[in-house]
Write a protein that holds these residues in place. Sequence first.
Motif, mmCIF file in Angstrom:
data_model
loop_
_atom_site.group_PDB
_atom_site.id
_atom_site.type_symbol
_atom_site.label_atom_id
_atom_site.label_comp_id
_atom_site.label_asym_id
_atom_site.label_seq_id
_atom_site.Cartn_x
_atom_site.Cartn_y
_atom_site.Cartn_z
ATOM 1 N N LEU A 1 0.811 -1.221 0.000
ATOM 2 C CA LEU A 1 0.000 0.000 0.000
ATOM 3 C C LEU A 1 0.845 1.272 0.000
ATOM 4 N N GLY A 2 2.170 1.126 -0.093
ATOM 5 C CA GLY A 2 3.019 2.304 -0.151
ATOM 6 C C GLY A 2 3.075 3.038 1.168
ATOM 7 N N GLY A 3 3.278 4.335 1.103
ATOM 8 C CA GLY A 3 3.389 5.142 2.329
ATOM 9 C C GLY A 3 2.894 6.548 2.083
ATOM 10 N N GLY A 4 3.658 7.514 2.614
ATOM 11 C CA GLY A 4 3.273 8.911 2.428
ATOM 12 C C GLY A 4 2.659 9.554 3.646
ATOM 13 N N PHE A 5 2.753 8.907 4.809
ATOM 14 C CA PHE A 5 2.113 9.431 6.023
ATOM 15 C C PHE A 5 2.794 10.727 6.462
ATOM 16 N N GLY A 6 1.989 11.790 6.635
ATOM 17 C CA GLY A 6 2.519 13.105 6.938
ATOM 18 C C GLY A 6 3.127 13.217 8.328
ATOM 19 N N VAL A 7 4.154 14.065 8.448
ATOM 20 C CA VAL A 7 4.810 14.311 9.733
ATOM 21 C C VAL A 7 4.770 15.805 10.044
ATOM 22 N N TYR A 8 5.120 16.135 11.288
ATOM 23 C CA TYR A 8 5.130 17.533 11.715
ATOM 24 C C TYR A 8 6.385 18.240 11.215
ATOM 25 N N TYR A 9 6.191 19.336 10.483
ATOM 26 C CA TYR A 9 7.280 20.235 10.109
ATOM 27 C C TYR A 9 7.092 21.610 10.748
ATOM 28 N N THR A 10 5.851 22.122 10.687
ATOM 29 C CA THR A 10 5.548 23.423 11.266
ATOM 30 C C THR A 10 4.214 23.343 11.989
ATOM 31 N N GLU A 11 3.839 24.443 12.629
ATOM 32 C CA GLU A 11 2.584 24.476 13.391
ATOM 33 C C GLU A 11 1.361 24.296 12.498
ATOM 34 N N LYS A 12 1.544 24.383 11.177
ATOM 35 C CA LYS A 12 0.432 24.140 10.249
ATOM 36 C C LYS A 12 0.091 22.657 10.154
ATOM 37 N N ASP A 13 1.016 21.802 10.593
ATOM 38 C CA ASP A 13 0.864 20.356 10.430
ATOM 39 C C ASP A 13 0.356 19.686 11.701
ATOM 40 N N THR A 14 -0.528 18.750 11.508
ATOM 41 C CA THR A 14 -0.939 17.855 12.596
ATOM 42 C C THR A 14 -0.572 16.446 12.158
ATOM 43 N N ALA A 15 0.541 15.970 12.685
ATOM 44 C CA ALA A 15 1.071 14.687 12.228
ATOM 45 C C ALA A 15 0.084 13.551 12.466
ATOM 46 N N ILE A 16 0.079 12.598 11.550
ATOM 47 C CA ILE A 16 -0.763 11.422 11.704
ATOM 48 C C ILE A 16 -0.257 10.588 12.880
ATOM 49 N N ASP A 17 -1.182 10.185 13.726
ATOM 50 C CA ASP A 17 -0.839 9.251 14.800
ATOM 51 C C ASP A 17 -0.723 7.873 14.156
ATOM 52 N N VAL A 18 0.509 7.469 13.875
ATOM 53 C CA VAL A 18 0.737 6.259 13.079
ATOM 54 C C VAL A 18 0.111 5.027 13.725
ATOM 55 N N GLU A 19 0.242 4.906 15.058
ATOM 56 C CA GLU A 19 -0.302 3.720 15.731
ATOM 57 C C GLU A 19 -1.818 3.635 15.570
ATOM 58 N N GLN A 20 -2.499 4.746 15.783
ATOM 59 C CA GLN A 20 -3.953 4.753 15.638
ATOM 60 C C GLN A 20 -4.368 4.565 14.182
ATOM 61 N N PHE A 21 -3.618 5.218 13.286
ATOM 62 C CA PHE A 21 -3.982 5.128 11.884
ATOM 63 C C PHE A 21 -3.767 3.722 11.332
ATOM 64 N N MET A 22 -2.730 3.030 11.812
ATOM 65 C CA MET A 22 -2.506 1.665 11.362
ATOM 66 C C MET A 22 -3.688 0.773 11.730
ATOM 67 N N LYS A 23 -4.238 0.996 12.915
ATOM 68 C CA LYS A 23 -5.414 0.220 13.332
ATOM 69 C C LYS A 23 -6.576 0.463 12.374
ATOM 70 N N SER A 24 -6.781 1.730 12.002
ATOM 71 C CA SER A 24 -7.895 2.040 11.103
ATOM 72 C C SER A 24 -7.642 1.478 9.709
ATOM 73 N N MET A 25 -6.376 1.475 9.267
ATOM 74 C CA MET A 25 -6.054 0.897 7.958
ATOM 75 C C MET A 25 -6.325 -0.606 7.942
ATOM 76 N N ILE A 26 -5.928 -1.279 9.017
ATOM 77 C CA ILE A 26 -6.141 -2.726 9.101
ATOM 78 C C ILE A 26 -7.630 -3.047 9.104
ATOM 79 N N GLU A 27 -8.393 -2.288 9.887
ATOM 80 C CA GLU A 27 -9.840 -2.496 9.943
ATOM 81 C C GLU A 27 -10.468 -2.273 8.574
ATOM 82 N N HIS A 28 -10.031 -1.213 7.887
ATOM 83 C CA HIS A 28 -10.580 -0.904 6.572
ATOM 84 C C HIS A 28 -10.195 -1.988 5.566
ATOM 85 N N LEU A 29 -8.979 -2.472 5.675
ATOM 86 C CA LEU A 29 -8.513 -3.545 4.790
ATOM 87 C C LEU A 29 -9.328 -4.812 5.010
ATOM 88 N N GLU A 30 -9.534 -5.171 6.266
ATOM 89 C CA GLU A 30 -10.307 -6.378 6.574
ATOM 90 C C GLU A 30 -11.731 -6.278 6.042
#
Length: 339
Positions: A149-178
Amino acid sequence: TSGLPMKKVHMHGNNKTDEELKMCLDYEIGSIVIDNEEEIGRLSKICKEKNKKVKVMMRINIGIDAHTHEYIKTSKHSSKFGESIFDDRITEIIEKIVKDENMEFLGFHCHIGSQIFDTKAFHEGIESMVKETKKISEALGIYIPEINLGGGFGVYYTEKDTAIDVEQFMKSMIEHLERSLEAEKMKLEKVSIEPGRSIVANAGSTLYTVGGTKTTYGGVKYIFIDGGMTDNIRPALYQAEYEAIVANKANETAEDVVTIAGKCCESGDLIIKNGKLANAETGDLILVATTGAYGYSMSNNYNKAPRPAVVFVKDRKSALSIKKESFEDLVRNDVLIDL
């Protein structure tokens, strides 16, 4: 060598050279991710010459327009990467791989872009990948065991960014995949992601020394550093934004609105434009955060600038990982000729 097992290595690229493909076979890497139909024929020929078989995946373009900078979108219909799932010949292209006795077809790879915060785009990508895998599987009467599924998960660079919570997002990806697999009545043996910058970006920072300052007639206050687009091309390439501090004045209030500029003969050689810093003077140290991913790996010798050193730091201990280039290094490959 690094000691990394070659079976864990996977080769990407939209224009792999024959030399690179031969190297992949010689080292017996895990798999090659084929980018396009033309590459199938070249790889098959090389396999025959070397009398070797290779595991392959096919990169497909699933047509998702992720919300990120135009230069790092990789799944639009006009993208240079992969073969489009909307091409009428996509099944025929995959059949070429399946029928090639020198290749073992593992499945499909996709990547929708980089620095993406829109989690909906990743979920759409999952659905598209599962549906396309089923479609090709049924059309060719084969079992397809893997998707990447590749990647591309955003990270924090400046206050404009809200980084993806990778642990939580992985759970949602797995659920969506299932759910997607259940809806399509499918099973897979392996699903991979490529977390990339999300695991290394914030691990690295770049430290510059201030060479001087200048306030222009137009009112711009410049901080000049001993680096720039040669060690971090992202701001010049696609207007990437960063945060910085004056490292030796970290406790001072950041009130000066400044532009941090590099040494190159380019007006676009800027690391930060109109950022806030404590008062910076010649000899001060500027620390720019979040350069662990696309910093040194994209560095260059533009204007014949030597690349900087890389230092690892852990538990108050430091170790030199890469030496600073010298001017002698820059001419190391030059050949004296007499015509």
